[in-house]
Design a protein around this motif. Structure first.
Motif, mmCIF file in Angstrom:
data_model
loop_
_atom_site.group_PDB
_atom_site.id
_atom_site.type_symbol
_atom_site.label_atom_id
_atom_site.label_comp_id
_atom_site.label_asym_id
_atom_site.label_seq_id
_atom_site.Cartn_x
_atom_site.Cartn_y
_atom_site.Cartn_z
ATOM 1 N N GLY A 33 3.475 -12.463 -1.515
ATOM 2 C CA GLY A 33 4.847 -12.945 -1.698
ATOM 3 C C GLY A 33 5.619 -13.208 -0.420
ATOM 4 O O GLY A 33 6.854 -13.292 -0.439
ATOM 5 N N VAL A 34 4.927 -13.345 0.719
ATOM 6 C CA VAL A 34 5.619 -13.652 1.975
ATOM 7 C C VAL A 34 6.119 -15.103 1.934
ATOM 8 O O VAL A 34 5.377 -16.001 1.548
ATOM 9 N N ASP A 35 7.370 -15.302 2.325
ATOM 10 C CA ASP A 35 7.896 -16.663 2.488
ATOM 11 C C ASP A 35 7.795 -17.015 3.974
ATOM 12 O O ASP A 35 8.609 -16.579 4.782
ATOM 13 N N TYR A 36 6.789 -17.789 4.309
ATOM 14 C CA TYR A 36 6.535 -18.060 5.730
ATOM 15 C C TYR A 36 7.593 -18.951 6.378
ATOM 16 O O TYR A 36 7.645 -19.042 7.607
ATOM 17 N N ALA A 37 8.428 -19.598 5.562
ATOM 18 C CA ALA A 37 9.542 -20.365 6.146
ATOM 19 C C ALA A 37 10.507 -19.421 6.869
ATOM 20 O O ALA A 37 11.247 -19.832 7.759
ATOM 21 N N GLU A 38 10.466 -18.144 6.495
ATOM 22 C CA GLU A 38 11.367 -17.138 7.079
ATOM 23 C C GLU A 38 10.811 -16.501 8.354
ATOM 24 O O GLU A 38 11.476 -15.676 8.973
ATOM 25 N N THR A 39 9.575 -16.815 8.709
ATOM 26 C CA THR A 39 8.969 -16.190 9.895
ATOM 27 C C THR A 39 9.009 -17.146 11.079
ATOM 28 O O THR A 39 9.021 -18.368 10.901
ATOM 29 N N VAL A 40 9.051 -16.578 12.282
ATOM 30 C CA VAL A 40 9.105 -17.385 13.509
ATOM 31 C C VAL A 40 7.886 -17.052 14.367
ATOM 32 O O VAL A 40 7.682 -15.905 14.751
ATOM 33 N N GLN B 44 0.827 -1.210 0.000
ATOM 34 C CA GLN B 44 0.000 0.000 0.000
ATOM 35 C C GLN B 44 0.864 1.264 0.000
ATOM 36 O O GLN B 44 0.386 2.367 0.303
ATOM 37 N N GLY B 45 2.125 1.101 -0.316
ATOM 38 C CA GLY B 45 2.992 2.256 -0.553
ATOM 39 C C GLY B 45 3.423 3.029 0.683
ATOM 40 O O GLY B 45 3.856 4.176 0.573
ATOM 41 N N ARG B 46 3.329 2.410 1.844
ATOM 42 C CA ARG B 46 3.743 3.133 3.044
ATOM 43 C C ARG B 46 5.271 3.222 3.141
ATOM 44 O O ARG B 46 5.976 2.291 2.732
ATOM 45 N N GLU B 47 5.766 4.319 3.712
ATOM 46 C CA GLU B 47 7.163 4.395 4.132
ATOM 47 C C GLU B 47 7.219 3.763 5.513
ATOM 48 O O GLU B 47 6.709 4.325 6.488
ATOM 49 N N ILE B 48 7.834 2.587 5.582
ATOM 50 C CA ILE B 48 7.756 1.776 6.806
ATOM 51 C C ILE B 48 8.906 2.082 7.762
ATOM 52 O O ILE B 48 10.073 2.005 7.386
ATOM 53 N N HIS B 49 8.547 2.438 8.992
ATOM 54 C CA HIS B 49 9.518 2.553 10.083
ATOM 55 C C HIS B 49 9.201 1.410 11.043
ATOM 56 O O HIS B 49 8.263 1.499 11.838
ATOM 57 N N ALA B 50 9.963 0.334 10.909
ATOM 58 C CA ALA B 50 9.652 -0.884 11.672
ATOM 59 C C ALA B 50 10.240 -0.794 13.079
ATOM 60 O O ALA B 50 11.328 -0.243 13.277
ATOM 61 N N LEU B 51 9.493 -1.321 14.029
ATOM 62 C CA LEU B 51 9.928 -1.300 15.432
ATOM 63 C C LEU B 51 9.780 -2.701 16.021
ATOM 64 O O LEU B 51 8.700 -3.291 15.983
ATOM 65 N N SER B 52 10.898 -3.222 16.517
ATOM 66 C CA SER B 52 10.885 -4.531 17.178
ATOM 67 C C SER B 52 11.422 -4.366 18.591
ATOM 68 O O SER B 52 12.097 -3.378 18.887
ATOM 69 N N PHE B 53 11.125 -5.341 19.426
ATOM 70 C CA PHE B 53 11.563 -5.266 20.823
ATOM 71 C C PHE B 53 12.353 -6.497 21.205
ATOM 72 O O PHE B 53 11.937 -7.618 20.916
ATOM 73 N N ASP B 54 13.490 -6.235 21.816
ATOM 74 C CA ASP B 54 14.200 -7.297 22.498
ATOM 75 C C ASP B 54 13.766 -7.193 23.954
ATOM 76 O O ASP B 54 14.315 -6.405 24.711
ATOM 77 N N TYR B 55 12.710 -7.931 24.294
ATOM 78 C CA TYR B 55 12.166 -7.810 25.659
ATOM 79 C C TYR B 55 12.469 -9.063 26.473
ATOM 80 O O TYR B 55 11.721 -9.469 27.333
ATOM 81 N N HIS B 56 13.629 -9.653 26.165
ATOM 82 C CA HIS B 56 14.102 -10.839 26.883
ATOM 83 C C HIS B 56 13.080 -11.959 26.770
ATOM 84 O O HIS B 56 12.882 -12.733 27.699
ATOM 85 N N GLN B 57 12.437 -12.027 25.597
ATOM 86 C CA GLN B 57 11.501 -13.116 25.329
ATOM 87 C C GLN B 57 12.290 -14.414 25.138
ATOM 88 O O GLN B 57 13.461 -14.381 24.784
ATOM 89 N N ARG B 58 11.614 -15.534 25.361
ATOM 90 C CA ARG B 58 12.274 -16.827 25.152
ATOM 91 C C ARG B 58 12.651 -17.027 23.695
ATOM 92 O O ARG B 58 13.633 -17.691 23.389
ATOM 93 N N HIS B 59 11.809 -16.512 22.815
ATOM 94 C CA HIS B 59 11.945 -16.819 21.394
ATOM 95 C C HIS B 59 12.644 -15.666 20.671
ATOM 96 O O HIS B 59 12.115 -15.049 19.771
ATOM 97 N N ARG B 60 13.890 -15.391 21.082
ATOM 98 C CA ARG B 60 14.584 -14.224 20.545
ATOM 99 C C ARG B 60 14.997 -14.374 19.091
ATOM 100 O O ARG B 60 15.313 -13.394 18.439
ATOM 101 N N CYS B 61 15.010 -15.607 18.582
ATOM 102 C CA CYS B 61 15.356 -15.762 17.161
ATOM 103 C C CYS B 61 14.314 -15.099 16.278
ATOM 104 O O CYS B 61 14.558 -14.857 15.098
ATOM 105 N N GLU B 62 13.160 -14.729 16.859
ATOM 106 C CA GLU B 62 12.174 -13.990 16.066
ATOM 107 C C GLU B 62 12.734 -12.618 15.668
ATOM 108 O O GLU B 62 12.304 -12.035 14.678
ATOM 109 N N LEU B 63 13.716 -12.114 16.415
ATOM 110 C CA LEU B 63 14.318 -10.818 16.032
ATOM 111 C C LEU B 63 15.088 -10.939 14.713
ATOM 112 O O LEU B 63 15.110 -9.993 13.923
ATOM 113 N N ASP B 64 15.711 -12.096 14.484
ATOM 114 C CA ASP B 64 16.371 -12.313 13.184
ATOM 115 C C ASP B 64 15.320 -12.330 12.071
ATOM 116 O O ASP B 64 15.539 -11.785 10.985
ATOM 117 N N ALA B 65 14.188 -12.960 12.372
ATOM 118 C CA ALA B 65 13.097 -12.995 11.394
ATOM 119 C C ALA B 65 12.587 -11.576 11.120
ATOM 120 O O ALA B 65 12.282 -11.227 9.973
#
Lengths: 249, 249
Positions: free
Chosen positions: B201-208, B37-58
């Motif tokens: 076109g999302v490759d869900y193998a890349e998501t956690v 939809q043509g947005r200029e994306i400013h993405a925000l993620s959190f390292d909140y000491h979650q168990r599943h931190r590999c989601e940050l790589d995703a």
């Protein structure tokens, strides 16, 4: 927002309160007030890469002095976002605006969405501790320039808190509000706050208000926060115990 | 909350959006949608000491794939508060609740006030970047157990955002709302979300998505998040590309 009734601290179980404690004049007075009303205080401070980090030492002194049950200092790097003279070294602290004109516009020291962020984290903390009150030292009178100090903001946050949480949802079933936002300084002048704290035994020499103190925690005497604070002592007819860098006339 | 109209990305100046990006299935689909939809994306993620931190790589892969203008990973130690199986090692991840009963009660993976905290920080970020939209991948259908995924919560946060900020106050003078909370997945089923992302076109193998993946980011296949995700692919009639630790029957 709730104006506190004067309750005795003698009930079997103390009311638990999360209290936002910056170590400045307002929040230290707030802490003394919560203590005098028998609250079990869970103090929350932020290391948000503010220029005036010595206020965290002041927060630790206040938490100890007023016997907080717990004090968490949460690290939160708001300088990643920038946009405020308090966290972005490229934006100067305002030393220029005349005292009577502070509040006419939103000052450069405004940290974007700060009270929303701080209250949200207070809410998360409160939910895990079973605390029902969020105490915040906002003040509409002296800081009318900050949008997130207004009563309408505080009331809307309280509504949000009760929609956002497990405790809020469960209590809503029985018609209760799980969380109250307590902002007893909201309509007080700086002079009234200083008079209240003095009555409760606050030593204001131990608090840090200045936006650009020196390495030793001494106040500049010139920023808007210093000038509002100093005027508060004058209006209250009380001596100003603040440690200044230079001599203040 | 606003349902997005299909807007072209060809306008002279792109609409700026802060997008909460966990790296999971929902937020990655959200990111693809914002990009389409043509947005200029400013993405925000959190390292909140979650168990599943590999989601940050995703999350980093998704921000790169969908050409985010900026991606901030903010460190926020919510494990100081505890109270959730995602941040407190003493609370087990739920592997037991039958799929059809997830949503009946608030799950142990509920992080106290998480969406309030995340949206507040998205708001602070948005205000400093001049962004007018906060995109969040909440979903009422599959996660009705989380109070902070409900439409009423999202609407109240949008109101708060416009009271809490300099931009909100200034725009209110001209009758505009400075900030909109955009939650386009809110009323979609997991199968509809998977179908939408696949089309984009999302490759869900890349998501956690998994709450307790192994060190290599492979999913357990057993936690509530894994089971809801897997059921989504089945209902959409699409192959499940998730990398699992063991063989899933």
């Amino acid at each position: 927002m709730t104006t506190m009734k004067n309750e005795s601290g003698s009930r079997a179980e103390k009311i638990k309160a999360v209290l936002l404690l910056s170590g400045g004049l307002d929040s230290t007075t707030l802490c003394a007030l919560a203590s005098s009303q028998g609250r079990e205080i869970h103090a929350l401070s932020f290391d948000y890469h503010q220029r005036h980090r010595c206020e965290l030492d002041a927060a630790r002194r206040a938490a100890a002095r007023w016997k907080a049950a717990e004090h968490i200092v949460l690290s939160l790097d708001l300088s990643l976002f920038g946009g405020s003279s308090l966290t972005d070294a490229s934006i100067p602290v305002d030393h220029e605006t005349p005292l009577e004109r502070i509040g006419e516009k939103i000052p450069t020291s405004y940290v974007p969405a700060r009270n929303t962020v701080f209250l949200s984290l207070a809410l998360a903390y409160a939910e895990t501790r079973g605390a029902s009150e969020l105490w915040i030292g906002v003040n509409q009178v002296d800081y009318s320039g900050y949008p997130d100090c207004r009563a309408e903001f505080i009331e809307t946050f309280e509504k949000l808190a009760n929609l956002a949480t497990r405790a809020g949802v469960e209590d809503a079933k029985s018609g209760r509000r799980a969380f109250r936002v307590v902002a007893p300084l909201s309509k007080m002048s700086k002079a009234e706050i200083v008079a209240l704290g003095t009555r409760l035994g606050v030593d204001y020499a131990e608090t840090v208000t200045c936006y650009s103190p020196d390495g030793d925690g001494r106040a500049c005497g010139e920023c808007e926060a210093c000038r509002l604070r100093r005027a508060g002592f004058e209006a209250a007819g009380l001596p100003d115990p603040t440690r200044y860098v230079g001599k203040i006339s």
